[in-house]
Enzyme design. Structure first.
Site, PDB file in Angstrom:
ATOM      1  N   ARG A 146       0.691  -1.801  -0.080  1.00  0.00           N
ATOM      2  CA  ARG A 146       0.155   0.446   0.061  1.00  0.00           C
ATOM      3  C   ARG A 146       0.756   1.320   0.484  1.00  0.00           C
ATOM      4  NH1 ARG A 146      -2.941   2.711   4.447  1.00  0.00           N
ATOM      5  NH2 ARG A 146      -4.576   3.849   3.650  1.00  0.00           N
TER       6      ARG A 146
ATOM      7  N   SER B  13     -12.527  -2.376  -0.261  1.00  0.00           N
ATOM      8  CA  SER B  13     -13.198  -1.770   0.964  1.00  0.00           C
ATOM      9  C   SER B  13     -13.728  -1.335   0.346  1.00  0.00           C
ATOM     10  CB  SER B  13     -11.756  -0.662   0.834  1.00  0.00           C
ATOM     11  OG  SER B  13     -10.826  -0.881   1.133  1.00  0.00           O
TER      12      SER B  13
ATOM     13  N   LYS C 289      -5.205   4.814   9.028  1.00  0.00           N
ATOM     14  CA  LYS C 289      -6.300   5.617   8.929  1.00  0.00           C
ATOM     15  C   LYS C 289      -7.594   6.355   9.279  1.00  0.00           C
ATOM     16  CE  LYS C 289      -8.734   4.370   4.003  1.00  0.00           C
ATOM     17  NZ  LYS C 289      -9.482   5.442   4.157  1.00  0.00           N
TER      18      LYS C 289
HETATM   19  N1  TZP Z   1      -7.715   0.332   5.874  1.00  0.00           N
HETATM   20  C1  TZP Z   1      -9.215   0.716   6.652  1.00  0.00           C
HETATM   21  S1  TZP Z   1      -8.037   1.156   7.831  1.00  0.00           S
HETATM   22  C2  TZP Z   1      -6.622   0.850   7.307  1.00  0.00           C
HETATM   23  C3  TZP Z   1      -6.975   0.722   6.042  1.00  0.00           C
HETATM   24  C4  TZP Z   1      -5.680   0.800   5.062  1.00  0.00           C
HETATM   25  C5  TZP Z   1      -5.407   1.025   7.787  1.00  0.00           C
HETATM   26  C6  TZP Z   1      -4.810   0.185   9.158  1.00  0.00           C
HETATM   27  O1  TZP Z   1      -4.047  -0.285  10.191  1.00  0.00           O
HETATM   28  P1  TZP Z   1      -3.852  -1.155  11.230  1.00  0.00           P
HETATM   29  O2  TZP Z   1      -2.344   0.297  12.167  1.00  0.00           O
HETATM   30  O3  TZP Z   1      -4.135  -2.022  11.514  1.00  0.00           O
HETATM   31  O4  TZP Z   1      -4.681   0.288  12.477  1.00  0.00           O
END
Ligand code: TZP
Ligand code: MG
Length: 210
Positions: free
Chosen positions: A37, A106, A135
């Site tokens: 990503r 998603s 995020k």
């Molecule tokens: N999409 C939704 S939440 C997220 C993404 C890429 C980030 C998740 O990161 P983490 O650190 O596992 O909460």
């Protein structure tokens, strides 16, 4: 075991050496899928970062999924693509990718989950289960209740993502969700291999109690 069981999503803020180290350790620890990503790098660096981790993944039969960019996935012959709601529509991505590449989407609302039932995708990422600093613009938080309801409502594999950490992991895994996707719990762990092993052991124990 589901191929999505422990799905590492890389941290776009980590430099190339760190990325390679995290992926190497996470694979040694047992992750079953890796999504690259990239939100900050240009397309050239995105492609080079994919090429840098691909041999590690191939040597261990761990699929490489490319976030956002169908062109990068095709160029490096990755195993699949993960798209968001503002990326190329999945019907067009499927035309470019052909029938055999994995395609994930998603899902950030109940309306999107309903639409996903008719789309040519292999799995969905249910985003976000919990709020997360990784995020900060997540639209909706499904929680365990939403995750359970989505599992009852949707036929294809679901990968839970967002705010999943060692302390809430067991409850998420106990829902029977097909996959758990993590960024910080692995990428920011002092020892990503040991963290991955510990996470897998929690997931397997939770599944055994189902
Ligand atoms: N999409 C939704 S939440 C997220 C993404 C890429 C980030 C998740 O990161 P983490 O650190 O596992 O909460
Ligand atoms: Mg996207």
């Amino acid at each position: 075991m589901s191929p999505y069981e422990l799905y590492l999503v890389t941290d776009d803020n980590q430099d190339l050496d760190t990325l390679i180290n995290v992926v190497t350790q996470a694979v040694a620890g047992g992750v079953t899928m890796v999504q690259l990503r990239e939100k900050h790098h240009n397309v050239r660096d995105f492609l080079y970062r994919a090429l840098a981790i691909q041999p590690i993944l191939r040597a261990n039969n761990v699929p490489l999924i490319i976030n956002d960019r169908v062109d990068v996935a095709l160029a490096v012959d990755a195993d699949g693509v993960h798209l968001g709601q503002s990326d190329m529509p999945v019907a067009y991505a499927r035309r470019l990718l052909g029938p055999d590449k994995l395609l994930g989407l998603s899902i950030e609302s109940w309306a999107q989950l309903e639409q996903a039932k008719h789309l040519p995708i292999d799995y969905i990422g249910l985003s976000a289960i919990y709020p997360t600093a990784t995020k900060t613009d997540t639209q909706y938080h499904w929680g365990l209740e939403g995750l359970n309801a989505a599992l009852a409502d949707y036929d294809k594999p679901i990968v839970a993502i967002g705010g999943i950490r060692p302390d809430n992991l067991a409850a998420v895994a106990a829902t029977g969700v097909h996959g758990i996707a993590l960024v910080s719990a692995i990428c920011h762990a002092p020892d990503p291999q040991q963290a991955t092993r510990a996470i897998i052991s929690i997931i397997q124990q939770s599944r055994a109690c189902m």
